[in-house]
Write a protein that holds these residues in place. Structure first.
Motif, mmCIF file in Angstrom:
data_model
loop_
_atom_site.group_PDB
_atom_site.id
_atom_site.type_symbol
_atom_site.label_atom_id
_atom_site.label_comp_id
_atom_site.label_asym_id
_atom_site.label_seq_id
_atom_site.Cartn_x
_atom_site.Cartn_y
_atom_site.Cartn_z
ATOM 1 N N ALA B 93 0.846 -1.186 0.000
ATOM 2 C CA ALA B 93 0.000 0.000 0.000
ATOM 3 C C ALA B 93 0.884 1.239 0.000
ATOM 4 C CB ALA B 93 -0.918 0.017 1.220
ATOM 5 N N SER B 94 0.384 2.327 -0.563
ATOM 6 C CA SER B 94 1.127 3.575 -0.497
ATOM 7 C C SER B 94 0.194 4.694 -0.075
ATOM 8 C CB SER B 94 1.797 3.908 -1.841
ATOM 9 O OG SER B 94 0.859 4.261 -2.838
ATOM 10 N N SER B 95 0.787 5.749 0.463
ATOM 11 C CA SER B 95 -0.001 6.913 0.843
ATOM 12 C C SER B 95 0.857 8.164 0.704
ATOM 13 C CB SER B 95 -0.534 6.773 2.264
ATOM 14 O OG SER B 95 0.492 6.892 3.217
ATOM 15 N N PRO B 96 0.195 9.301 0.463
ATOM 16 C CA PRO B 96 0.950 10.554 0.444
ATOM 17 C C PRO B 96 1.343 10.909 1.870
ATOM 18 C CG PRO B 96 -1.392 11.006 0.259
ATOM 19 C CD PRO B 96 -1.247 9.521 0.262
ATOM 20 N N PHE B 97 2.361 11.730 2.040
ATOM 21 C CA PHE B 97 2.766 12.095 3.397
ATOM 22 C C PHE B 97 2.135 13.417 3.785
ATOM 23 C CE2 PHE B 97 5.153 12.174 7.193
ATOM 24 C CZ PHE B 97 5.521 13.483 7.424
#
Lengths: 113, 116
Positions: B93-97
């Motif tokens: 999974a990825s997410s913006p910071f």
């Protein structure tokens, strides 16, 4: 030790009726809760969330209720549709931000036409 | 736009072999997570990257598991001397910071690893 528990592995509901999926948690540090939906061979997709400062969040047919004193949340889907058939995961996070999600084992919802 | 992609979608290997699983996050997402979902369980956290560095690897089950993200984008999860118990779906999974508030994690379709 499971910090997020979904005690019903499966649920069957008739189309048009309400689906209620339940989730309990043990960690009082959790301050943000999410529901994810997962179809076979796909990754989980975000459905709806609630912050610990609220007790209800609604988005269309989906409503999540949070009872902090009972450490319990539930997802209501009304009216249920056949396309809602999937595995639903409850997840929680502490100190909201870039920390990992803690998931329950999931509940498989089948909506029967 | 393109979501998180993972390759291969399926991997069958023999006990004792080495495997690499790849994750391509959403462009611009600085945070990247690996989870493992065993049969009948929910996803369980393995490791989290912020940029190139592993910010939290407390979920890796033992030293046979290792992950890298050398340029802060693509990540590779490496498993040495695979065991039958490693069989699972490995999710990325990825997410913006953002420095405050919850950052939605976007999941890839997973790699199903089967160790014979």
């Amino acid at each position: 030790d499971q910090q997020v528990k979904q005690n019903s592995p499966s649920l069957s509901v008739q189309e048009g009726r309400i689906s209620i999926l339940n989730c309990d948690y043990t960690n009082s540090m959790f301050d943000y809760f999410l529901w994810y939906k997962k179809y076979p061979a796909e990754g989980p997709t975000f459905l709806i969330s609630i912050s610990s400062i609220k007790d209800k969040n609604e988005d269309g047919r989906f409503t999540v209720f949070l009872n902090k004193s009972a450490k319990h949340l539930s997802l209501h889907i009304v009216p249920s549709q056949p396309g809602d058939s999937a595995v639903y995961f409850c997840a929680a996070i502490d100190n909201s931000g870039n920390t990992p999600l803690v998931f329950g084992k999931g509940t498989r919802l089948s909506v029967i036409a | 736009g393109a979501g998180v992609s993972q390759t291969p979608s399926n991997k069958v290997t023999e006990k004792g072999k080495y495997v690499e699983l790849r994750c391509d996050p959403i462009s611009g997402h600085t945070a990247l997570y690996w989870y493992r979902q065993s049969l009948g369980q929910g996803p369980e956290f393995l490791i989290y990257f912020q940029g190139t560095g592993a910010a939290d690897d407390s979920g890796l089950p033992n030293d046979r598991f290792f992950a890298v993200r050398p340029e802060g984008s693509v990540s590779t999860l490496k498993i040495q001397r695979t065991e039958r118990g490693d069989s699972a779906v490995y999710l990325c999974a990825s997410s913006p910071f953002r420095d405050r508030g919850y950052n939605e994690q976007f999941f890839g379709p997973g790699t199903r690893l089967t160790v014979l």
